[in-house]
Write a protein that holds these residues in place. Structure first.
Motif, PDB file in Angstrom:
ATOM      1  N   VAL A 155       6.325   1.835 -21.311  1.00  0.00           N
ATOM      2  CA  VAL A 155       5.135   1.526 -20.517  1.00  0.00           C
ATOM      3  C   VAL A 155       5.503   0.621 -19.351  1.00  0.00           C
ATOM      4  N   GLN A 156       6.367  -0.360 -19.635  1.00  0.00           N
ATOM      5  CA  GLN A 156       6.751  -1.282 -18.566  1.00  0.00           C
ATOM      6  C   GLN A 156       7.522  -0.576 -17.466  1.00  0.00           C
ATOM      7  N   GLN A 157       8.419   0.339 -17.881  1.00  0.00           N
ATOM      8  CA  GLN A 157       9.165   1.088 -16.877  1.00  0.00           C
ATOM      9  C   GLN A 157       8.221   1.915 -16.016  1.00  0.00           C
ATOM     10  N   GLY A 158       7.219   2.525 -16.688  1.00  0.00           N
ATOM     11  CA  GLY A 158       6.254   3.321 -15.949  1.00  0.00           C
ATOM     12  C   GLY A 158       5.504   2.475 -14.947  1.00  0.00           C
ATOM     13  N   LEU A 159       5.125   1.276 -15.352  1.00  0.00           N
ATOM     14  CA  LEU A 159       4.404   0.386 -14.437  1.00  0.00           C
ATOM     15  C   LEU A 159       5.267   0.033 -13.234  1.00  0.00           C
ATOM     16  N   ALA A 160       6.548  -0.259 -13.529  1.00  0.00           N
ATOM     17  CA  ALA A 160       7.444  -0.630 -12.430  1.00  0.00           C
ATOM     18  C   ALA A 160       7.584   0.529 -11.453  1.00  0.00           C
ATOM     19  N   LEU A 161       7.727   1.747 -11.998  1.00  0.00           N
ATOM     20  CA  LEU A 161       7.865   2.917 -11.132  1.00  0.00           C
ATOM     21  C   LEU A 161       6.619   3.105 -10.285  1.00  0.00           C
ATOM     22  N   ARG A 162       5.460   2.870 -10.898  1.00  0.00           N
ATOM     23  CA  ARG A 162       4.212   3.061 -10.161  1.00  0.00           C
ATOM     24  C   ARG A 162       4.125   2.066  -9.020  1.00  0.00           C
ATOM     25  N   LYS A 163       4.528   0.833  -9.300  1.00  0.00           N
ATOM     26  CA  LYS A 163       4.485  -0.172  -8.235  1.00  0.00           C
ATOM     27  C   LYS A 163       5.385   0.231  -7.071  1.00  0.00           C
ATOM     28  N   LYS A 164       6.556   0.737  -7.425  1.00  0.00           N
ATOM     29  CA  LYS A 164       7.500   1.138  -6.396  1.00  0.00           C
ATOM     30  C   LYS A 164       6.907   2.255  -5.535  1.00  0.00           C
ATOM     31  N   GLN A 165       6.314   3.214  -6.239  1.00  0.00           N
ATOM     32  CA  GLN A 165       5.738   4.353  -5.537  1.00  0.00           C
ATOM     33  C   GLN A 165       4.613   3.885  -4.622  1.00  0.00           C
ATOM     34  N   GLU A 166       3.778   2.998  -5.127  1.00  0.00           N
ATOM     35  CA  GLU A 166       2.678   2.480  -4.323  1.00  0.00           C
ATOM     36  C   GLU A 166       3.204   1.806  -3.073  1.00  0.00           C
ATOM     37  N   ALA A 167       4.258   0.989  -3.276  1.00  0.00           N
ATOM     38  CA  ALA A 167       4.800   0.267  -2.133  1.00  0.00           C
ATOM     39  C   ALA A 167       5.325   1.240  -1.090  1.00  0.00           C
ATOM     40  N   GLN A 168       5.999   2.300  -1.569  1.00  0.00           N
ATOM     41  CA  GLN A 168       6.547   3.263  -0.627  1.00  0.00           C
ATOM     42  C   GLN A 168       5.449   3.979   0.142  1.00  0.00           C
ATOM     43  N   SER A 169       4.407   4.400  -0.584  1.00  0.00           N
ATOM     44  CA  SER A 169       3.354   5.137   0.097  1.00  0.00           C
ATOM     45  C   SER A 169       2.613   4.234   1.070  1.00  0.00           C
ATOM     46  N   LEU A 170       2.441   2.963   0.699  1.00  0.00           N
ATOM     47  CA  LEU A 170       1.797   2.029   1.612  1.00  0.00           C
ATOM     48  C   LEU A 170       2.612   1.873   2.883  1.00  0.00           C
ATOM     49  N   LYS A 171       3.932   1.794   2.714  1.00  0.00           N
ATOM     50  CA  LYS A 171       4.792   1.620   3.869  1.00  0.00           C
ATOM     51  C   LYS A 171       4.683   2.832   4.794  1.00  0.00           C
ATOM     52  N   TRP A 172       4.717   4.007   4.181  1.00  0.00           N
ATOM     53  CA  TRP A 172       4.648   5.228   4.962  1.00  0.00           C
ATOM     54  C   TRP A 172       3.311   5.314   5.700  1.00  0.00           C
ATOM     55  N   ALA A 173       2.220   5.006   4.986  1.00  0.00           N
ATOM     56  CA  ALA A 173       0.905   5.059   5.606  1.00  0.00           C
ATOM     57  C   ALA A 173       0.823   4.063   6.748  1.00  0.00           C
ATOM     58  N   GLY A 174       1.433   2.899   6.565  1.00  0.00           N
ATOM     59  CA  GLY A 174       1.436   1.896   7.611  1.00  0.00           C
ATOM     60  C   GLY A 174       2.132   2.406   8.860  1.00  0.00           C
ATOM     61  N   GLN A 175       3.252   3.100   8.668  1.00  0.00           N
ATOM     62  CA  GLN A 175       3.967   3.637   9.820  1.00  0.00           C
ATOM     63  C   GLN A 175       3.126   4.657  10.564  1.00  0.00           C
ATOM     64  N   GLU A 176       2.457   5.520   9.808  1.00  0.00           N
ATOM     65  CA  GLU A 176       1.620   6.544  10.440  1.00  0.00           C
ATOM     66  C   GLU A 176       0.493   5.897  11.234  1.00  0.00           C
ATOM     67  N   VAL A 177      -0.169   4.919  10.602  1.00  0.00           N
ATOM     68  CA  VAL A 177      -1.279   4.242  11.257  1.00  0.00           C
ATOM     69  C   VAL A 177      -0.796   3.555  12.524  1.00  0.00           C
TER      70      VAL A 177
END
Lengths: 257, 129
Positions: free
Chosen positions: A86-108
């Protein structure tokens, strides 16, 4: 010196226990086996400074190893492994969120740059947008809304390009005019509109209303600041963000930062 | 005074078994098993108080609890295996009794494996490859 003390204490304790259980043992047939295990334990205790030096706490290692052995014996007790997964899954989700946020920020940011350049004819070097998930606000309202977290624009940094034409200050809101008129003689030049970033939505709204009376009203003096004001207005109008999150850097300013 | 109770219980059970053994050997075996379990249960409260004291000592002196736990596990396995093996041996099943003892020995050795692992790992790291 404390480690020597604790080390000696451990050795004495383990040796005492070993002698104690030597008496307690039911009969001779188990004696050899028990002696082997207990002597290994004493050896481990003696070696514990070396083990610590090489890396890792021997007691903790023993704990995990014993847990693992127990798990192999009866596979139904595997609470720790589920927890780990479960902890690994949470960590992966955080990473994914951070990446998508970064990408969205670049687009914006790309979009914003195009808008500013087309609508105000100001040359913009680059735009940096920082997005963040509005976690605090959703926690305050309700725990269940956490799944429906919305990313909000945390900070917009506009880096202006050099040698652009000064613009007229036509797009400025009316209510700020008298305040700027008052502050004209006092302050000659303020180059940037730089207001601290607030994460919370309510705080943003509050500081948004307070902002123009203070820094931004003063920032209207001189031509570069009116240009900045125009950019800020443009961004707030098009993107529905608070004025406080917009930060405009003059071309010469980058060296200072 | 509890030792008198326990010895009395044991003597009583022994006499009963002697009487009953000729007619019903199965009941003799049941009485033996029951007496053994009862004595064991009488001792459990004493054992728990001893273990409590040991744990307190370990906590007070800051010794890692895992050492105490490992040693207690060894004693527990040894006692339970011995107990079962003797009851089965009383019933005349020597081979099953020896299997129970074997199981106890293997389980004690399993406890040794992590310790051996840590020691060997440390030695391998100490020695230059």
């Amino acid at each position: 010196m404390t480690w020597i003390g604790s080390w000696l204490k451990e050795i004495i304790f383990v040796v005492l226990l070993a002698g104690f259980i030597d008496l307690l043992l039911p009969n001779r047939s188990f004696e050899r086996y028990v002696r082997l295990v207990v002597s290994l334990l004493i050896l481990l205790t003696l070696m514990s400074p070396v083990v610590k030096l090489i890396g890792g706490d021997p007691a903790q290692k023993l704990q995990t190893a014993l847990n693992q052995a127990a798990k192999e014996l009866d596979p139904e007790v595997d609470g720790s492994s589920t927890h780990q997964i479960v902890q690994q899954g949470l960590a992966l989700r955080k990473k994914q969120e951070a990446q998508s946020l970064k990408w969205a920020g670049q687009e914006v940011a790309k979009e914003m740059e195009q808008q500013i350049e087309s609508q105000t004819e100001i040359q913009v070097d680059r735009v940096e947008v920082t997005l963040a998930v509005n976690r605090q606000a959703s926690q305050q309202e309700d725990e269940q809304q956490q799944s429906a977290e919305k990313p909000v624009i945390n900070q917009v940094e506009v880096f202006l390009a050099e040698n652009q034409q000064p613009e007229s200050e036509a797009s400025r809101p009316n209510e700020e005019k008298p305040k700027s008129a008052i502050s004209v003689p006092v302050i000659k030049q303020i180059e940037k509109v730089n207001v601290s970033v607030k994460e919370n939505a309510t705080q943003e709204a509050k500081s948004g209303t307070e902002g123009p009376t203070g820094t931004e009203g003063q920032g209207l003096v001189g031509k570069p600041s009116s240009r900045n004001q125009e950019i800020v207005n443009q961004l707030t109008k098009n993107w529905g963000i608070s004025r406080t999150v917009v930060k405009i850097h003059e071309p010469g300013e980058q060296a200072e930062n | 005074m509890e030792i008198i109770q326990i010895v009395g219980l044991g003597l009583l059970a022994a006499v009963l078994i002697l009487v009953i053994k000729e007619q019903k050997p199965i009941f003799a075996f049941l009485i033996a098993a029951f007496t053994g379990i009862t004595i064991f249960l009488l001792l459990i409260s004493k054992i728990s108080s001893i273990i409590d004291v040991l744990e307190e000592l370990a906590k007070a002196s800051g010794v890692q609890m895992i050492y105490l736990k490992t040693i207690l596990k060894i004693i527990g396995i040894a006692y339970i295996a011995e107990f079962g093996a003797q009851i089965v041996r009383d019933a005349g099943q020597e081979s099953i009794a020896s299997k129970i003892e074997l199981a106890g020995k293997v389980l004690i050795m399993v406890l040794a494996i992590p310790i051996i692992g840590i020691i060997i790992e440390t030695i391998m790291k100490l020695l230059p490859v």
